[in-house]
Design a protein around this motif. Structure first.
Motif, PDB file in Angstrom:
ATOM      1  N   LEU A 185      -5.051  12.433  -1.244  1.00 43.81           N
ATOM      2  CA  LEU A 185      -4.577  11.434  -2.202  1.00 43.81           C
ATOM      3  C   LEU A 185      -3.970  10.233  -1.474  1.00 43.81           C
ATOM      4  O   LEU A 185      -4.300   9.081  -1.769  1.00 43.81           O
ATOM      5  CB  LEU A 185      -3.550  12.052  -3.152  1.00 43.81           C
ATOM      6  N   ALA A 186      -3.102  10.493  -0.512  1.00 46.52           N
ATOM      7  CA  ALA A 186      -2.449   9.408   0.228  1.00 46.52           C
ATOM      8  C   ALA A 186      -3.468   8.551   0.973  1.00 46.52           C
ATOM      9  O   ALA A 186      -3.434   7.318   0.893  1.00 46.52           O
ATOM     10  CB  ALA A 186      -1.426   9.979   1.205  1.00 46.52           C
ATOM     11  N   ALA A 187      -4.390   9.183   1.687  1.00 48.03           N
ATOM     12  CA  ALA A 187      -5.396   8.428   2.444  1.00 48.03           C
ATOM     13  C   ALA A 187      -6.317   7.646   1.514  1.00 48.03           C
ATOM     14  O   ALA A 187      -6.646   6.491   1.785  1.00 48.03           O
ATOM     15  CB  ALA A 187      -6.206   9.374   3.323  1.00 48.03           C
ATOM     16  N   SER A 188      -6.708   8.276   0.418  1.00 46.61           N
ATOM     17  CA  SER A 188      -7.614   7.604  -0.518  1.00 46.61           C
ATOM     18  C   SER A 188      -6.977   6.361  -1.122  1.00 46.61           C
ATOM     19  O   SER A 188      -7.612   5.309  -1.208  1.00 46.61           O
ATOM     20  CB  SER A 188      -8.028   8.562  -1.635  1.00 46.61           C
ATOM     21  N   VAL A 189      -5.738   6.479  -1.536  1.00 45.28           N
ATOM     22  CA  VAL A 189      -5.052   5.342  -2.155  1.00 45.28           C
ATOM     23  C   VAL A 189      -4.774   4.260  -1.109  1.00 45.28           C
ATOM     24  O   VAL A 189      -4.986   3.071  -1.355  1.00 45.28           O
ATOM     25  CB  VAL A 189      -3.763   5.795  -2.855  1.00 45.28           C
ATOM     26  N   TYR A 190      -4.340   4.657   0.060  1.00 45.48           N
ATOM     27  CA  TYR A 190      -4.022   3.689   1.113  1.00 45.48           C
ATOM     28  C   TYR A 190      -5.253   2.888   1.532  1.00 45.48           C
ATOM     29  O   TYR A 190      -5.196   1.680   1.717  1.00 45.48           O
ATOM     30  CB  TYR A 190      -3.410   4.398   2.320  1.00 45.48           C
ATOM     31  N   PHE A 191      -6.390   3.582   1.663  1.00 44.48           N
ATOM     32  CA  PHE A 191      -7.615   2.937   2.128  1.00 44.48           C
ATOM     33  C   PHE A 191      -8.592   2.626   0.991  1.00 44.48           C
ATOM     34  O   PHE A 191      -9.778   2.447   1.225  1.00 44.48           O
ATOM     35  CB  PHE A 191      -8.312   3.816   3.172  1.00 44.48           C
ATOM     36  N   TRP A 192      -8.106   2.570  -0.248  1.00 46.15           N
ATOM     37  CA  TRP A 192      -8.961   2.365  -1.424  1.00 46.15           C
ATOM     38  C   TRP A 192      -9.863   1.148  -1.215  1.00 46.15           C
ATOM     39  O   TRP A 192      -9.425   0.057  -0.913  1.00 46.15           O
ATOM     40  CB  TRP A 192      -8.104   2.169  -2.661  1.00 46.15           C
ATOM     41  N   ARG A 235       0.831  -1.211   0.000  1.00 45.99           N
ATOM     42  CA  ARG A 235       0.000   0.000   0.000  1.00 45.99           C
ATOM     43  C   ARG A 235       0.860   1.252   0.000  1.00 45.99           C
ATOM     44  O   ARG A 235       0.605   2.199  -0.735  1.00 45.99           O
ATOM     45  CB  ARG A 235      -0.901   0.044   1.231  1.00 45.99           C
ATOM     46  N   LEU A 236       1.870   1.264   0.864  1.00 45.80           N
ATOM     47  CA  LEU A 236       2.738   2.434   0.960  1.00 45.80           C
ATOM     48  C   LEU A 236       3.519   2.664  -0.330  1.00 45.80           C
ATOM     49  O   LEU A 236       3.750   3.815  -0.725  1.00 45.80           O
ATOM     50  CB  LEU A 236       3.702   2.287   2.135  1.00 45.80           C
ATOM     51  N   ALA A 237       3.898   1.591  -0.998  1.00 43.18           N
ATOM     52  CA  ALA A 237       4.621   1.725  -2.262  1.00 43.18           C
ATOM     53  C   ALA A 237       3.743   2.386  -3.318  1.00 43.18           C
ATOM     54  O   ALA A 237       4.205   3.250  -4.074  1.00 43.18           O
ATOM     55  CB  ALA A 237       5.098   0.359  -2.743  1.00 43.18           C
ATOM     56  N   VAL A 238       2.470   2.020  -3.365  1.00 42.62           N
ATOM     57  CA  VAL A 238       1.544   2.628  -4.331  1.00 42.62           C
ATOM     58  C   VAL A 238       1.330   4.102  -3.992  1.00 42.62           C
ATOM     59  O   VAL A 238       1.346   4.963  -4.872  1.00 42.62           O
ATOM     60  CB  VAL A 238       0.201   1.859  -4.369  1.00 42.62           C
ATOM     61  N   VAL A 239       1.169   4.404  -2.705  1.00 39.81           N
ATOM     62  CA  VAL A 239       0.998   5.792  -2.268  1.00 39.81           C
ATOM     63  C   VAL A 239       2.224   6.620  -2.643  1.00 39.81           C
ATOM     64  O   VAL A 239       2.107   7.704  -3.223  1.00 39.81           O
ATOM     65  CB  VAL A 239       0.731   5.870  -0.738  1.00 39.81           C
ATOM     66  N   ALA A 240       3.413   6.108  -2.333  1.00 37.92           N
ATOM     67  CA  ALA A 240       4.652   6.839  -2.636  1.00 37.92           C
ATOM     68  C   ALA A 240       4.809   7.077  -4.131  1.00 37.92           C
ATOM     69  O   ALA A 240       5.212   8.164  -4.559  1.00 37.92           O
ATOM     70  CB  ALA A 240       5.851   6.075  -2.092  1.00 37.92           C
ATOM     71  N   ARG A 241       4.482   6.077  -4.907  1.00 35.24           N
ATOM     72  CA  ARG A 241       4.588   6.207  -6.373  1.00 35.24           C
ATOM     73  C   ARG A 241       3.719   7.338  -6.898  1.00 35.24           C
ATOM     74  O   ARG A 241       4.137   8.127  -7.741  1.00 35.24           O
ATOM     75  CB  ARG A 241       4.198   4.874  -7.001  1.00 35.24           C
ATOM     76  N   LEU A 242       2.492   7.431  -6.373  1.00 36.79           N
ATOM     77  CA  LEU A 242       1.588   8.492  -6.833  1.00 36.79           C
ATOM     78  C   LEU A 242       1.980   9.859  -6.280  1.00 36.79           C
ATOM     79  O   LEU A 242       1.912  10.859  -6.987  1.00 36.79           O
ATOM     80  CB  LEU A 242       0.144   8.154  -6.476  1.00 36.79           C
ATOM     81  N   ARG A 267      -5.893  -2.020  -5.828  1.00 32.56           N
ATOM     82  CA  ARG A 267      -5.062  -0.838  -5.571  1.00 32.56           C
ATOM     83  C   ARG A 267      -3.878  -0.746  -6.528  1.00 32.56           C
ATOM     84  O   ARG A 267      -3.471   0.322  -6.935  1.00 32.56           O
ATOM     85  CB  ARG A 267      -4.587  -0.864  -4.127  1.00 32.56           C
ATOM     86  N   ASP A 268      -3.318  -1.890  -6.912  1.00 29.24           N
ATOM     87  CA  ASP A 268      -2.145  -1.895  -7.791  1.00 29.24           C
ATOM     88  C   ASP A 268      -2.440  -1.324  -9.181  1.00 29.24           C
ATOM     89  O   ASP A 268      -1.527  -0.973  -9.913  1.00 29.24           O
ATOM     90  CB  ASP A 268      -1.578  -3.304  -7.930  1.00 29.24           C
ATOM     91  N   GLU A 269      -3.715  -1.226  -9.546  1.00 23.76           N
ATOM     92  CA  GLU A 269      -4.087  -0.679 -10.851  1.00 23.76           C
ATOM     93  C   GLU A 269      -4.228   0.847 -10.814  1.00 23.76           C
ATOM     94  O   GLU A 269      -4.391   1.477 -11.853  1.00 23.76           O
ATOM     95  CB  GLU A 269      -5.398  -1.293 -11.328  1.00 23.76           C
ATOM     96  N   LEU A 270      -4.173   1.418  -9.646  1.00 21.33           N
ATOM     97  CA  LEU A 270      -4.397   2.861  -9.500  1.00 21.33           C
ATOM     98  C   LEU A 270      -3.293   3.746 -10.090  1.00 21.33           C
ATOM     99  O   LEU A 270      -3.615   4.790 -10.661  1.00 21.33           O
ATOM    100  CB  LEU A 270      -4.610   3.230  -8.028  1.00 21.33           C
TER     101      LEU A 270
END
Length: 93
Positions: A68-75, A3-10, A45-48
């Motif tokens: 953005l971070a909260a939305s992606v983390y808790f998608w 989750r954190l990796a996806v958040v950081a990427r965005l 989440r990985d598709e986001l």
């Protein structure tokens, strides 16, 4: 960690903290309905990153980073519904 990796990427694609409370509300001005529908239909989440990355480009790299971070983390269903409601509100907060 995933989750954190996806958040950081965005978040690496954000160059300016947006003024609107919601990233989805900011989308109401520049993102077409079809693109937003495809985004909120994403359940994995990985598709986001691909979908949101192009949306962030349309927003000029401007986004509320905490939203953005909260939305992606808790998608999930709740966040997806909230994004749809914020999008159709068109940023009128």
């Amino acid at each position: 960690w995933r989750r954190l990796a996806v958040v950081a990427r965005l978040l690496s694609r954000v160059s300016d903290h947006g003024r609107l409370r919601s990233v989805a509300a900011a989308c109401g001005v520049v993102v077409r309905e079809g693109r937003m529908s495809r985004l909120v239909e994403k359940t994995v989440r990985d598709e986001l990153p691909a979908q949101l990355g192009s949306i962030l480009r349309l927003l000029g790299g401007t986004a509320n980073v905490s939203d953005l971070a909260a939305s992606v983390y808790f998608w999930g269903d709740h966040v997806r519904r909230q994004w749809a409601m914020d999008y159709y509100a068109g940023g009128r907060e």
